[in-house]
Scaffold this active site. Sequence first.
Site: not given
Length: 278
Positions: A236, A246, A242, A54
């Site tokens: 993610k 989540n 968020r 990543y």
Amino acid sequence: MQQSVILPSGEQVPALGQGTWHMGERSSERTDEVAALKAGLDEGLSLIDTAEMYGDGGAERVVAQAIAGRRAEVFLISKVFPWNASQAGVISACERSLSRLGTDHLDLYLLHWRGGEPLANTVAGFQDLQRAGKIRYWGVSNLDADDIRALWQAPGGQDCATNQLLYHLNERGIEWNIQPLLRERGIPVMAYCPLGQGNLLQDPRLAGFAERYGMTAAQAALAWLLDQKDVIVIPKTRSPRRVAENRGALEVSFTDQQRAELNELFPPPQGPRPLAIV
Ligand code: NAP
């Protein structure tokens, strides 16, 4: 929803964690990425998934910044490229990851996907790392049922702690033959792309369900996975708002009727399918 999942070792890990794909790619987004991961830690989302892939190591550097001074709170996961997965290669790749992450050990180290290296060699490298105290557990990602059987034939291959797989409401193929195989040995699935990389949230079937029951589409998608007891979920986001949304999925509890409704809207597989990956 259950808050934790039990690994084959008996250790409990958080059922809801945080993913990091596409982090560490742009310096302009770094502050948000670090803030989101820290907000997640504050919310108890202390399982963090990253990979040498990543951002070419950039995501591991972002994680290092987010967990600085808080390493003991975190269940830290990284992954090795298949072309680094020889017995010696796995050790060097892990040392590079540890250096970028600013830590002396990983909690879990995964083979990112199966390449040309015999699985026995990769497992031997993982075992060396365990003996050296550099990783606590090892696992795999993107292995289909035949790959898993091959892994179990390798010396020590049965000590695998998880298989990280593409799994969300609209991508349920693993339920046919992979998840049952893992369940036989008490190996949890780690569901990646639990929001279908955000695309699932645009699905009118999910939006309608979420609206009917007073939750957001993201919460419905994550809660459906968390409802399964042996699935670890790693959405993610680089938005602290968020993250909180989540996190709310852990407060959802479905009735049997809601479960049946989701099964009707997003039917389970009716036969074997090739393993889906991204
Ligand atoms: P994902 O978690 O399904 O979705 C991420 C996307 O959804 C991002 O664009 C994010 O945007 C958005 N999002 C997150 N929460 C949201 C919310 N509440 N409302 C609206 N949009 C929201 O996809 P993923 O990142 O590909 O998968 C999760 C993690 O799994 C990865 O980060 C990685 O750690 C791992 N993974 C592993 C593999 C593998 O081969 N092993 C493959 C893919 C992924 P913002 O960031 O802008 O909020």
